[in-house]
Each structure stands twice: as structure tokens, then as C-alpha cells.
Design a protein around this motif. Structure first.
Motif, short mmCIF file in Angstrom:
data_model
loop_
_atom_site.label_atom_id
_atom_site.label_comp_id
_atom_site.label_asym_id
_atom_site.label_seq_id
_atom_site.Cartn_x
_atom_site.Cartn_y
_atom_site.Cartn_z
N ILE A 1 6.06 -4.08 -7.76
CA ILE A 1 4.79 -5.15 -7.09
C ILE A 1 3.90 -5.27 -8.25
CG2 ILE A 1 2.99 -4.70 -5.42
CD1 ILE A 1 4.90 -3.25 -3.29
N ASN A 2 3.56 -4.45 -9.14
CA ASN A 2 2.55 -4.70 -10.13
C ASN A 2 3.10 -5.36 -11.39
OD1 ASN A 2 0.52 -3.66 -8.52
ND2 ASN A 2 0.23 -1.79 -9.38
N SER A 3 4.32 -5.67 -11.26
CA SER A 3 4.90 -6.44 -12.55
C SER A 3 4.47 -8.20 -12.58
CB SER A 3 6.48 -6.71 -12.43
OG SER A 3 6.71 -7.52 -11.30
N PRO A 4 4.35 -8.53 -13.72
CA PRO A 4 3.64 -9.76 -14.04
C PRO A 4 4.37 -10.84 -13.15
CG PRO A 4 4.11 -8.87 -16.14
CD PRO A 4 4.59 -8.11 -15.06
N ILE B 1 -2.14 -6.64 -3.86
CA ILE B 1 -3.15 -5.18 -3.99
C ILE B 1 -2.44 -4.33 -5.06
CG2 ILE B 1 -3.97 -5.31 -1.75
CD1 ILE B 1 -2.29 -2.94 -0.94
N ASP B 2 -3.14 -3.91 -6.22
CA ASP B 2 -2.59 -3.03 -7.07
C ASP B 2 -2.80 -1.80 -6.95
OD1 ASP B 2 -5.16 -2.94 -7.55
OD2 ASP B 2 -4.98 -3.95 -9.61
N THR B 3 -3.56 -1.21 -5.92
CA THR B 3 -3.75 0.14 -5.52
C THR B 3 -3.68 0.25 -3.88
OG1 THR B 3 -6.04 0.01 -5.61
CG2 THR B 3 -5.04 0.69 -7.65
N VAL B 4 -3.79 1.64 -3.55
CA VAL B 4 -3.75 1.64 -2.14
C VAL B 4 -4.88 0.91 -1.31
CG1 VAL B 4 -3.69 3.47 -0.16
CG2 VAL B 4 -2.39 3.84 -2.08
N ALA C 1 0.85 -1.22 -0.05
CA ALA C 1 0.08 0.00 -0.01
C ALA C 1 1.04 1.21 -0.07
CB ALA C 1 -0.81 0.02 1.19
N PHE C 2 1.82 1.36 0.81
CA PHE C 2 2.64 2.44 0.85
C PHE C 2 3.41 2.84 -0.53
CE2 PHE C 2 6.85 4.42 2.22
CZ PHE C 2 6.35 5.51 2.53
N ALA C 3 3.63 1.63 -1.11
CA ALA C 3 4.58 1.79 -2.54
C ALA C 3 3.57 2.47 -3.47
CB ALA C 3 4.81 0.41 -2.97
N HIS C 4 2.37 2.01 -3.40
CA HIS C 4 1.22 2.63 -4.27
C HIS C 4 1.06 3.95 -3.89
CE1 HIS C 4 1.13 -1.45 -5.97
NE2 HIS C 4 0.30 -1.85 -5.16
N TYR C 5 1.05 4.24 -2.64
CA TYR C 5 0.74 5.54 -2.16
C TYR C 5 2.01 6.68 -2.53
CZ TYR C 5 -0.46 9.16 1.42
OH TYR C 5 -0.90 10.44 1.94
N LEU C 6 3.14 6.01 -2.52
CA LEU C 6 4.33 6.97 -3.02
C LEU C 6 4.06 7.34 -4.47
CD1 LEU C 6 7.59 4.97 -1.78
CD2 LEU C 6 6.69 7.27 -1.17
#
Length: 419
Positions: free
Chosen positions: A214-217, A227-230, A195-200
């Protein structure tokens, strides 16, 4: 974000290959291989202007061999960018145990298989693993069967490649398949950290390296929950479900080789001492004031992240009924520690990590003996289970919970004796 800072952020997911410490200097240049094989198309050029192919195999002949005689194929794991021969050689030869050197001393020819994109789909890289296996068969002198496997993600890629070759009725001539701390039943990156990664990225699109990784295949295919978004719900990604279905379609496992596994986590159910619900990362700078990440705890509505930014909307992230992964027995990773270091490298940002290191690949996943659905299952005393419950013919868990894919004498000697 500078190139160095981006690299640190990417490492917070955890390279699922040979992990290097955060403060490690650039590895020295590896000795020139005896042969170099290229597979697929050229993707780009590296920093020295050399072409980077979709896959590359660096071949080191065993002592006394002037060609391939007794091949052992070792596949690299997950990270951003392309595999580095220098990094692979350094991790396998210059650590606590000279795994590569010991193989060569025993007359084994080592094939280091690296990827042009370590974060692309496992199924895509498995295609090149199959090509490398069949080339080794074609160029081998004599009839010595192959040993094939890999480190973390590399163990999954080669597992699928061998199973698919058998499904296609192609003779891979492999007698032993092995994996080293491979997440056969899933790996764990804390939902708080995801979540923090997506928040950044949400606050500043230039800080996207960790979110993109994190969202790579490959990441989606291996993570037990993603999770793909916060504010997304933690669940198995569609890419993971599709990969597992494809793996099942080709039989799940190669059936002809003997199957061996080693785990960098303990096998007696003893965790690493990380408490559930504890503060894991605290931001103390101006950019992310009062931001805090917590270790995973059970229960409904468990708060794992409180996210605040000077120029962004606040967010609270909670989970429902997830196991307490962070303290489980398994190969460890300094996930929160590396994330804090990445924040400390940003202007007007600072952080500390009270819990820098957590479980990354549970031991029960590495030796494929239990699913990961409850805290109790994660702490299974593997030594007291029926060996038939594992998908492996033989396996060894480390004496201590140690860094993911660490090359130790204990695990390395055990494997080589069984090769």
C-alpha cells in the motif's frame, strides 16, 4: 508469515494488472516468445536463477509474420515483485476470450511489456515503456503504425510515456492508444483495509507485506485516497500529486493517437449492490479478537475499522465525508475476501468476509469522464453524458460490474475491431 501467506496479503491491495482468482493454481508455462528484449539493469534473479531486468518485452509475431510488421504493445499492471510471462500469457490467452491469440490471428505482433518491479514509480517504468516503443518503431518492417496501451497501471504508464515522447518532439509513430480498466482518475482500496494492513505491521513487523505494498510508490500514485499509518488522515498522497503534476507538464494525454478505453464496470450508473457501512470483514480468532472492518459510508466520523489485537493497542479508524466507493459501478476486486483468506492462513487467526468483493476502479475513472469526489459522481450514467466530456475518443463500459481487468469477449472484440 510464509511466502504463500505473504502473497495472499499482497493480493488484498489488488493487483492492478491482470487479476487472478485467490484459489487459482500456478499458470502453465507460456510458449517461448519469438523475441525477448531486456531494458535497464538486472535487479535480481528469479526462482529459476534467471536475471530479472528492470523491464522485459516478450514478443510474439502475428500469424504469417517472421518479424515485427503490425506491432501491438500491451503493458502489465501493478503488483509486488516482477512481471511473469506465464501469468500474462495465461490471463490474455486462456480465459474467457483469447485476446492475444485473436490479435495474432489477425496478423498483429504482440509485445508483452513486463516490469522488474511492478510497484516502483510509474515515471520510472514509463522510461522503459518509451524505450520499448522506440525499439518497436526501429525494428518494424514497413510503415504500419503502432498500437500501444496497457492493463490498469499499464495504461497509465503508457499514457505518460507517449505524452512525454510528444513533449520531447520524438515521433512515437503510434496511431492508437488504449487502456483497459485503468484508474485514470484514481483507484480505491478501502481506508478500513489500508488501516488494517498498517495495524498488522504495527503489531508484528513480520506481517508487513500488505502495508508495504500500500505504501509503495506506484500504489501511492494511483490511489484516490491513501493513508500510510493506522491513524493518518485519508488524502491524496504527495506522490500522487507529483505524478499528476508531471503528467500535466507533458500535456496530460498523448495527442496524436486515437484514444480508446474499456471499463470492467457498468456505464449506466448501477452499482454492485454493496451497502454502505456494512460489516465487510470480521476477525474471529485469538490474535485479532473483535476486529471488524466496514464498507465505506458518507458523513463525518464514519467508523470504518475497529482494530483489536491480543498483543497490541486497540484502535478505531474513522473517515470524514468520503464517497461510498465500495458499492459503486466499476471493476471489482475481492479485497476483503482475500484479506480474510490471508488471516485464516495465520496461526491462531481466523476471519470471514460478509462483503468479499467491492468496487476497485470506478467506471467513471476508467473512461475518464468524472472525478471521484462524491457518491453521485461515482454513479454517473455515463451513457447519458456528452461523449465530449470524456478524455477518450471512444470507450466501452461492460454490461455488468465484473472483476477488474477481466478479459471478456465483449470488451476484447470491441477493442480489436477498433485497432
Amino acid at each position: 508469515m510464509s511466502e504463500q501467506n505473504a502473497e495472499r496479503s499482497e493480493q488484498a491491495v489488488g493487483p492492478i494488472g491482470l487479476v487472478r482468482p485467490l484459489d487459482a493454481s500456478a499458470p502453465p508455462t507460456a510458449p517461448a516468445p519469438d523475441e525477448t528484449w531486456h531494458f535497464g539493469q538486472v535487479l535480481k534473479e528469479d526462482a529459476e536463477g534467471r536475471p530479472v531486468h528492470e523491464a522485459t518485452a516478450w514478443v510474439y509475431h502475428g500469424e504469417g509474420n517472421d518479424g515485427l510488421v503490425r506491432p501491438v504493445l500491451l503493458a502489465d499492471g501493478f503488483d509486488s515483485g516482477h512481471s511473469s510471462l506465464d501469468g500474462l500469457y495465461d490471463g490474455l490467452e486462456r480465459g474467457d476470450y483469447a485476446f492475444l491469440g485473436e490479435l495474432r490471428r489477425r496478423g498483429r505482433d504482440v509485445i508483452l511489456l513486463g516490469w522488474g518491479d511492478r510497484s516502483t514509480s510509474l515515471l520510472r517504468n514509463a522510461r522503459f515503456a518509451s524505450e520499448a516503443i522506440l525499439r518497436a518503431v526501429a525494428e518494424r518492417r514497413g510503415g504500419e503504425p503502432l498500437v500501444v496501451g496497457g492493463f490498469s497501471m499499464g495504461g497509465l504508464v503508457t499514457r505518460y510515456a507517449l505524452a512525454k515522447l510528444e513533449h520531447q518532439r520524438i515521433d512515437h509513430q503510434t496511431a492508437t492508444y488504449f487502456s483497459w480498466d485503468t484508474p485514470h482518475r484514481g483507484a480505491w482500496v478501502p481506508i478500513a483495509l489500508q488501516a488494517f494492513a498498517h495495524y498488522l505491521k504495527q503489531v508484528n513487523p513480520y506481517n508487513k507485506a500488505l502495508s508495504d505494498q500500500i505504501n509503495s510508490p506506484a500504489s501511492k500514485q494511483m490511489l484516490w485516497r491513501h493513508i500510510d499509518t493506522v491513524q493518518a488522515t485519508a488524502e491524496a498522497a504527495t506522490e500522487r500529486e507529483e505524478f499528476l503534476a508531471e503528467l500535466d507538464r507533458v500535456g496530460g494525454w498523448p495527442q496524436r493517437p486515437r484514444r480508446l478505453a474499456v471499463a470492467n464496470g457498468r456505464g449506466d450508473g448501477s452499482g454492485n449492490g454493496v451497502a454502505a457501512g456494512a460489516p465487510a470483514l470480521r476477525s474471529t480468532g485469538l490474535v485479532f479478537p473483535r476486529t471488524a472492518l466496514h464498507t465505506q459510508q458518507e458523513g463525518s466520523g464514519a467508523v470504518v475499522a475497529e482494530l483489536h489485537a491480543l498483543l497490541g493497542e486497540d484502535a478505531t479508524v474513522s473517515t470524514d465525508d468520503l464517497p461510498e466507493f465500495d458499492g459503486a459501478p466499476g471493476g471489482t476486486l475481492s479485497s476483503f475476501g482475500i484479506a480474510a483468506a490471508a488471516l485464516n492462513a495465520l496461526p491462531l487467526a481466523s476471519a470471514d468476509a460478509p462483503v468479499p468483493t467491492i468496487c476497485f476502479v470506478p467506471a467513471v475513472s476508467a473512461v475518464s469522464v468524472r472525478d471521484l469526489d462524491t457518491t453521485e459522481l461515482l454513479h454517473t450514467d455515463i451513457g447519458k453524458t456528452d461523449p465530449e466530456e470524456s478524455d477518450f475518443d471512444d470507450y466501452l463500459c461492460a454490461s455488468e460490474n465484473e472483476p477488474h481487468t477481466k478479459i471478456t469477449r465483449e470488451l476484447g472484440e470491441w477493442l480489436i475491431e477498433r485497432f
